[in-house]
Scaffold this motif. Sequence first.
Motif, PDB file in Angstrom:
ATOM      1  N   PHE A  93       0.816  -1.216   0.000  1.00 16.77           N
ATOM      2  CA  PHE A  93       0.000   0.000   0.000  1.00 16.77           C
ATOM      3  C   PHE A  93       0.853   1.271   0.000  1.00 16.77           C
ATOM      4  O   PHE A  93       0.411   2.310  -0.501  1.00 16.77           O
ATOM      5  CB  PHE A  93      -0.921   0.019   1.231  1.00 16.77           C
ATOM      6  CG  PHE A  93      -2.123  -0.874   1.100  1.00 16.77           C
ATOM      7  CD1 PHE A  93      -2.979  -0.768   0.016  1.00 16.77           C
ATOM      8  CD2 PHE A  93      -2.401  -1.817   2.077  1.00 16.77           C
ATOM      9  CE1 PHE A  93      -4.092  -1.588  -0.102  1.00 16.77           C
ATOM     10  CE2 PHE A  93      -3.519  -2.641   1.973  1.00 16.77           C
ATOM     11  CZ  PHE A  93      -4.361  -2.528   0.872  1.00 16.77           C
ATOM     12  N   ALA A  94       2.053   1.193   0.550  1.00 12.35           N
ATOM     13  CA  ALA A  94       2.881   2.391   0.667  1.00 12.35           C
ATOM     14  C   ALA A  94       3.772   2.614  -0.548  1.00 12.35           C
ATOM     15  O   ALA A  94       3.978   3.760  -0.969  1.00 12.35           O
ATOM     16  CB  ALA A  94       3.742   2.299   1.926  1.00 12.35           C
ATOM     17  N   ARG A  95       4.306   1.537  -1.148  1.00 16.93           N
ATOM     18  CA  ARG A  95       5.357   1.698  -2.145  1.00 16.93           C
ATOM     19  C   ARG A  95       4.996   1.186  -3.539  1.00 16.93           C
ATOM     20  O   ARG A  95       5.503   1.706  -4.532  1.00 16.93           O
ATOM     21  CB  ARG A  95       6.620   0.975  -1.671  1.00 16.93           C
ATOM     22  CG  ARG A  95       7.230   1.546  -0.408  1.00 16.93           C
ATOM     23  CD  ARG A  95       7.616   2.999  -0.568  1.00 16.93           C
ATOM     24  NE  ARG A  95       8.521   3.453   0.485  1.00 16.93           N
ATOM     25  CZ  ARG A  95       8.994   4.683   0.592  1.00 16.93           C
ATOM     26  NH1 ARG A  95       8.660   5.589  -0.299  1.00 16.93           N
ATOM     27  NH2 ARG A  95       9.795   5.018   1.590  1.00 16.93           N
ATOM     28  N   LEU A  96       4.171   0.154  -3.617  1.00 15.39           N
ATOM     29  CA  LEU A  96       3.839  -0.392  -4.933  1.00 15.39           C
ATOM     30  C   LEU A  96       2.697   0.398  -5.553  1.00 15.39           C
ATOM     31  O   LEU A  96       1.820   0.901  -4.856  1.00 15.39           O
ATOM     32  CB  LEU A  96       3.458  -1.867  -4.807  1.00 15.39           C
ATOM     33  CG  LEU A  96       4.515  -2.788  -4.194  1.00 15.39           C
ATOM     34  CD1 LEU A  96       4.034  -4.234  -4.226  1.00 15.39           C
ATOM     35  CD2 LEU A  96       5.863  -2.646  -4.909  1.00 15.39           C
ATOM     36  N   ARG A  97       2.708   0.482  -6.867  1.00  8.31           N
ATOM     37  CA  ARG A  97       1.670   1.223  -7.582  1.00  8.31           C
ATOM     38  C   ARG A  97       0.781   0.242  -8.333  1.00  8.31           C
ATOM     39  O   ARG A  97       1.247  -0.540  -9.148  1.00  8.31           O
ATOM     40  CB  ARG A  97       2.299   2.221  -8.566  1.00  8.31           C
ATOM     41  CG  ARG A  97       3.145   3.289  -7.877  1.00  8.31           C
ATOM     42  CD  ARG A  97       3.669   4.312  -8.880  1.00  8.31           C
ATOM     43  NE  ARG A  97       4.475   5.324  -8.230  1.00  8.31           N
ATOM     44  CZ  ARG A  97       3.987   6.429  -7.655  1.00  8.31           C
ATOM     45  NH1 ARG A  97       2.668   6.618  -7.655  1.00  8.31           N
ATOM     46  NH2 ARG A  97       4.785   7.303  -7.088  1.00  8.31           N
ATOM     47  N   PHE A  98      -0.508   0.284  -8.037  1.00  7.77           N
ATOM     48  CA  PHE A  98      -1.475  -0.531  -8.768  1.00  7.77           C
ATOM     49  C   PHE A  98      -2.821   0.170  -8.716  1.00  7.77           C
ATOM     50  O   PHE A  98      -3.084   1.012  -7.852  1.00  7.77           O
ATOM     51  CB  PHE A  98      -1.572  -1.952  -8.181  1.00  7.77           C
ATOM     52  CG  PHE A  98      -1.862  -2.003  -6.704  1.00  7.77           C
ATOM     53  CD1 PHE A  98      -3.169  -2.043  -6.233  1.00  7.77           C
ATOM     54  CD2 PHE A  98      -0.816  -2.014  -5.783  1.00  7.77           C
ATOM     55  CE1 PHE A  98      -3.431  -2.099  -4.877  1.00  7.77           C
ATOM     56  CE2 PHE A  98      -1.073  -2.068  -4.426  1.00  7.77           C
ATOM     57  CZ  PHE A  98      -2.381  -2.102  -3.962  1.00  7.77           C
ATOM     58  N   ARG A  99      -3.675  -0.182  -9.645  1.00  7.34           N
ATOM     59  CA  ARG A  99      -4.957   0.505  -9.802  1.00  7.34           C
ATOM     60  C   ARG A  99      -5.848   0.256  -8.573  1.00  7.34           C
ATOM     61  O   ARG A  99      -5.997  -0.881  -8.124  1.00  7.34           O
ATOM     62  CB  ARG A  99      -5.673   0.018 -11.058  1.00  7.34           C
ATOM     63  CG  ARG A  99      -7.010   0.707 -11.328  1.00  7.34           C
ATOM     64  CD  ARG A  99      -7.592   0.258 -12.644  1.00  7.34           C
ATOM     65  NE  ARG A  99      -6.711   0.597 -13.766  1.00  7.34           N
ATOM     66  CZ  ARG A  99      -6.972   0.292 -15.037  1.00  7.34           C
ATOM     67  NH1 ARG A  99      -8.081  -0.381 -15.336  1.00  7.34           N
ATOM     68  NH2 ARG A  99      -6.112   0.628 -15.982  1.00  7.34           N
ATOM     69  N   LEU A 104      -8.700   0.999  -2.083  1.00 10.31           N
ATOM     70  CA  LEU A 104      -8.728  -0.267  -1.356  1.00 10.31           C
ATOM     71  C   LEU A 104      -8.175  -0.094   0.063  1.00 10.31           C
ATOM     72  O   LEU A 104      -8.731  -0.639   1.026  1.00 10.31           O
ATOM     73  CB  LEU A 104      -7.915  -1.319  -2.114  1.00 10.31           C
ATOM     74  CG  LEU A 104      -7.832  -2.710  -1.482  1.00 10.31           C
ATOM     75  CD1 LEU A 104      -9.226  -3.317  -1.363  1.00 10.31           C
ATOM     76  CD2 LEU A 104      -6.924  -3.613  -2.305  1.00 10.31           C
ATOM     77  N   PHE A 105      -7.106   0.692   0.188  1.00 11.11           N
ATOM     78  CA  PHE A 105      -6.513   0.897   1.511  1.00 11.11           C
ATOM     79  C   PHE A 105      -7.479   1.599   2.444  1.00 11.11           C
ATOM     80  O   PHE A 105      -7.695   1.152   3.585  1.00 11.11           O
ATOM     81  CB  PHE A 105      -5.225   1.710   1.371  1.00 11.11           C
ATOM     82  CG  PHE A 105      -4.664   2.166   2.684  1.00 11.11           C
ATOM     83  CD1 PHE A 105      -4.042   1.270   3.534  1.00 11.11           C
ATOM     84  CD2 PHE A 105      -4.782   3.499   3.078  1.00 11.11           C
ATOM     85  CE1 PHE A 105      -3.540   1.687   4.764  1.00 11.11           C
ATOM     86  CE2 PHE A 105      -4.274   3.919   4.294  1.00 11.11           C
ATOM     87  CZ  PHE A 105      -3.654   3.017   5.135  1.00 11.11           C
TER      88      PHE A 105
END
Length: 272
Positions: A93-99, A104-105
């Motif tokens: 949730f902090a570092r990866l990028r996804f749609r 969602l978080f």
Amino acid sequence: MTTSFRRVALYAALAAGAFVSVFPYLLVVLTALKTRRQLSTTEPWLPALPPSTANLAEILGGDFPRYLLNTVAMTALLTLGQLVFTTFAAYAFARLRFRGRDALFWLYVATMMVPGAVTVIPLFLIMRELGAVDTWYGLLAPFILGTPYGIFLMRQFFRSLPSGLEEAARIDGAGPLTILIRILLPLCRPAIGTLAIITVVSSWNSFLWPLIVTSGEETKVVTVAMAVLKNGIGVDHGLIMAGGLIALAPMVVIFVFFQKYIVRSVVLTGLK
């Protein structure tokens, strides 16, 4: 003179507050070391002369040690699961990028607004359909994969770390897992210690879910055993306090040896 008086008044107020905080625990110790006769003939706040270990011997001679080991096992497994899965989820949730990452978080964090008592019955029905009632799986499954608060805490800490560390690691060919384990985790020890302490204390003191989902001796924990003990013996406060003293001892040991991390956890949870 005014400054000295204020200082004395402050110390007196702090001492009074400390005494009020410590007195219930002192009362547990004093009551646990009294026989039934001593309990009825001495004031509750006075020690027994001589102190008696009969209550401790009686409760340790039964099934209470098994319940204590069950609680240790439950706490260890929940803490390990929380640290592993919460760390991975928070890093994503902090570092990866996804749609849909942020939506969602925040949707997941919003579940903290739901009182735990509301979800107990649905969780129990799910465990019953899975055949997990009165099993270790049913006891651990709802909480071992992480909690919204833990993920929120770790995510905020990950976000506070400089992004240049990851960029330099990526240039050297490191992947996300390598970056997490070898670069970010060593920097996250304060947050991990905070999460570990919170998880240990909450798991050790957990009562409602173990009471509902377990019924056999193989999965009974200390908090449930204490409730059953109280109902079974009625007015034998010495035996009840002996069980409370035994259950309290591990938390005291943790406090003594991990004071630095406990203070740091208060700072982190208050400022992050």
